[in-house]
Write a protein that holds these residues in place. Sequence first.
Motif, PDB file in Angstrom:
ATOM      1  N   VAL A  33       0.983  -1.143  -0.025  1.00  0.00           N
ATOM      2  CA  VAL A  33      -0.172   0.031  -0.062  1.00  0.00           C
ATOM      3  C   VAL A  33       0.854   1.251   0.004  1.00  0.00           C
ATOM      4  N   ALA A  34       0.772   2.322  -0.892  1.00  0.00           N
ATOM      5  CA  ALA A  34       1.736   3.328  -1.140  1.00  0.00           C
ATOM      6  C   ALA A  34       1.217   4.641  -0.310  1.00  0.00           C
ATOM      7  N   ASP A  35      -0.355   4.637  -0.219  1.00  0.00           N
ATOM      8  CA  ASP A  35      -0.752   5.903   0.458  1.00  0.00           C
ATOM      9  C   ASP A  35      -1.916   5.180   1.582  1.00  0.00           C
ATOM     10  N   LEU A  36      -1.516   5.272   2.946  1.00  0.00           N
ATOM     11  CA  LEU A  36      -2.306   4.884   3.867  1.00  0.00           C
ATOM     12  C   LEU A  36      -3.134   5.595   4.385  1.00  0.00           C
ATOM     13  N   ARG A  37      -3.130   6.838   3.903  1.00  0.00           N
ATOM     14  CA  ARG A  37      -4.390   7.768   4.069  1.00  0.00           C
ATOM     15  C   ARG A  37      -5.730   7.377   3.684  1.00  0.00           C
ATOM     16  N   PHE A  38      -5.695   6.548   2.420  1.00  0.00           N
ATOM     17  CA  PHE A  38      -6.850   6.232   1.912  1.00  0.00           C
ATOM     18  C   PHE A  38      -6.901   4.598   1.713  1.00  0.00           C
ATOM     19  N   HIS A  39      -5.853   4.008   1.736  1.00  0.00           N
ATOM     20  CA  HIS A  39      -5.990   2.498   1.698  1.00  0.00           C
ATOM     21  C   HIS A  39      -5.117   1.619   2.678  1.00  0.00           C
ATOM     22  N   ALA A  45      -8.348  -4.038   4.569  1.00  0.00           N
ATOM     23  CA  ALA A  45      -7.183  -4.807   4.180  1.00  0.00           C
ATOM     24  C   ALA A  45      -7.368  -5.536   2.818  1.00  0.00           C
ATOM     25  N   VAL A  46      -8.476  -5.684   2.296  1.00  0.00           N
ATOM     26  CA  VAL A  46      -8.865  -6.379   0.975  1.00  0.00           C
ATOM     27  C   VAL A  46      -9.612  -5.331   0.219  1.00  0.00           C
ATOM     28  N   CYS A  47      -9.523  -5.190  -0.861  1.00  0.00           N
ATOM     29  CA  CYS A  47     -10.255  -4.298  -1.748  1.00  0.00           C
ATOM     30  C   CYS A  47     -10.930  -5.248  -2.903  1.00  0.00           C
ATOM     31  N   VAL A  48     -12.184  -5.202  -3.100  1.00  0.00           N
ATOM     32  CA  VAL A  48     -12.993  -5.942  -3.730  1.00  0.00           C
ATOM     33  C   VAL A  48     -13.660  -5.225  -5.019  1.00  0.00           C
ATOM     34  N   TYR A  49     -13.652  -5.978  -6.143  1.00  0.00           N
ATOM     35  CA  TYR A  49     -14.103  -5.145  -7.279  1.00  0.00           C
ATOM     36  C   TYR A  49     -14.925  -6.177  -8.260  1.00  0.00           C
ATOM     37  N   SER A  50     -16.140  -6.010  -8.779  1.00  0.00           N
ATOM     38  CA  SER A  50     -16.974  -6.726  -9.572  1.00  0.00           C
ATOM     39  C   SER A  50     -16.610  -6.653 -10.847  1.00  0.00           C
ATOM     40  N   TYR A  51     -16.365  -7.973 -11.470  1.00  0.00           N
ATOM     41  CA  TYR A  51     -15.819  -8.418 -12.785  1.00  0.00           C
ATOM     42  C   TYR A  51     -16.876  -7.754 -13.797  1.00  0.00           C
ATOM     43  N   GLU A  52     -18.217  -7.809 -13.518  1.00  0.00           N
ATOM     44  CA  GLU A  52     -19.196  -7.068 -14.422  1.00  0.00           C
ATOM     45  C   GLU A  52     -19.120  -5.790 -14.769  1.00  0.00           C
ATOM     46  N   HIS A  53     -18.535  -4.924 -13.711  1.00  0.00           N
ATOM     47  CA  HIS A  53     -18.171  -3.346 -14.200  1.00  0.00           C
ATOM     48  C   HIS A  53     -17.094  -3.156 -15.263  1.00  0.00           C
ATOM     49  N   TYR A  54     -16.292  -4.275 -15.393  1.00  0.00           N
ATOM     50  CA  TYR A  54     -15.348  -4.074 -16.464  1.00  0.00           C
ATOM     51  C   TYR A  54     -16.073  -3.877 -17.992  1.00  0.00           C
ATOM     52  N   SER A  55     -17.029  -4.723 -18.183  1.00  0.00           N
ATOM     53  CA  SER A  55     -17.630  -4.488 -19.425  1.00  0.00           C
ATOM     54  C   SER A  55     -18.357  -3.380 -19.672  1.00  0.00           C
ATOM     55  N   PHE A  56     -19.087  -3.013 -18.340  1.00  0.00           N
ATOM     56  CA  PHE A  56     -19.746  -1.450 -18.496  1.00  0.00           C
ATOM     57  C   PHE A  56     -18.899  -0.522 -18.669  1.00  0.00           C
ATOM     58  N   TRP A  57     -17.526  -0.464 -18.123  1.00  0.00           N
ATOM     59  CA  TRP A  57     -16.695   0.621 -18.390  1.00  0.00           C
ATOM     60  C   TRP A  57     -16.047   0.709 -19.895  1.00  0.00           C
ATOM     61  N   GLU A  58     -15.909  -0.580 -20.229  1.00  0.00           N
ATOM     62  CA  GLU A  58     -15.342  -0.658 -21.656  1.00  0.00           C
ATOM     63  C   GLU A  58     -16.316  -0.321 -22.754  1.00  0.00           C
ATOM     64  N   THR A 100     -16.678  -3.925   5.261  1.00  0.00           N
ATOM     65  CA  THR A 100     -16.552  -2.749   6.200  1.00  0.00           C
ATOM     66  C   THR A 100     -16.815  -1.416   5.399  1.00  0.00           C
ATOM     67  N   GLN A 101     -16.916  -1.217   4.247  1.00  0.00           N
ATOM     68  CA  GLN A 101     -17.166   0.127   3.772  1.00  0.00           C
ATOM     69  C   GLN A 101     -17.121   0.052   2.265  1.00  0.00           C
ATOM     70  N   GLY A 102     -17.942   1.114   1.633  1.00  0.00           N
ATOM     71  CA  GLY A 102     -17.446   1.278   0.204  1.00  0.00           C
ATOM     72  C   GLY A 102     -16.245   1.960  -0.028  1.00  0.00           C
ATOM     73  N   ARG A 103     -15.669   1.674  -1.280  1.00  0.00           N
ATOM     74  CA  ARG A 103     -14.210   1.883  -1.641  1.00  0.00           C
ATOM     75  C   ARG A 103     -14.340   3.608  -2.085  1.00  0.00           C
ATOM     76  N   VAL A 104     -13.764   4.429  -1.690  1.00  0.00           N
ATOM     77  CA  VAL A 104     -13.532   5.556  -1.981  1.00  0.00           C
ATOM     78  C   VAL A 104     -12.435   5.954  -2.931  1.00  0.00           C
ATOM     79  N   PRO A 105     -12.988   5.956  -4.304  1.00  0.00           N
ATOM     80  CA  PRO A 105     -11.816   6.083  -5.459  1.00  0.00           C
ATOM     81  C   PRO A 105     -10.876   7.277  -5.176  1.00  0.00           C
TER      82      PRO A 105
END
Length: 203
Positions: A33-39, A45-58, A100-105
């Motif tokens: 982790v490079a920036d402990l203020r946000f991550h 400890a674990v960041c989770v992302y949905s596979y389905e969003h990749y096709s949406f963004w692409e 524990t929370q939503g991810r703050v991008p």
Amino acid sequence: MKYGENKEVVTAICKETVEEAYLEKQGFIGDDVADLRFHGGPDRAVCVYSYEHYSFWEKEFGSSLPSAAFGENLLVENMLEQDVYIGDVFQIGEAVIQITQGRVPCHIINKRTSNEALLKRMVETGYTGYLCRVIKEGMVRNDSEIILIEPHPKQISIDFANQVFFHRPKDIEGIQKILEVAELAEEWQKPLLKRLENLTKPV
């Protein structure tokens, strides 16, 4: 990481796929982790992302995304922000994690993807991903099944929490509902408690 015209930034967002990794309380061994203020930290400890969003963004931006474009540790299916709840507990391989929370991008995502609009759109759509603490350490493989073993009774979804946190700063009832979840990360508890205090103090 280099971005733009030979600019550089120190970041740990560029992840690589591995067959297996040991998950401990602070995160996966070998992951930095490079920036402990946000991550990072026990609640994040674990960041989770949905596979389905990749096709949406692409589809939206008309271009492909690099692997682990959002710096996620786990890329999952059928676990969208509206379908999982703060406090839910999951078994994955030998490990047990809790949302524990939503991810703050952060702005690094724009640099990682060379897309200056992505961060803003993540917040607008609520497709942020989410963060977890580690309840039980253990080995996780890339084919480990994720099993919901303890659904949280309050059922405050990441999507609902994102809507209140990012878009409804004066929603007293919404803030109160989120704060009722004792398992909420401290990094979200503090600002939400402050908002509630400001909104409810006598004029």
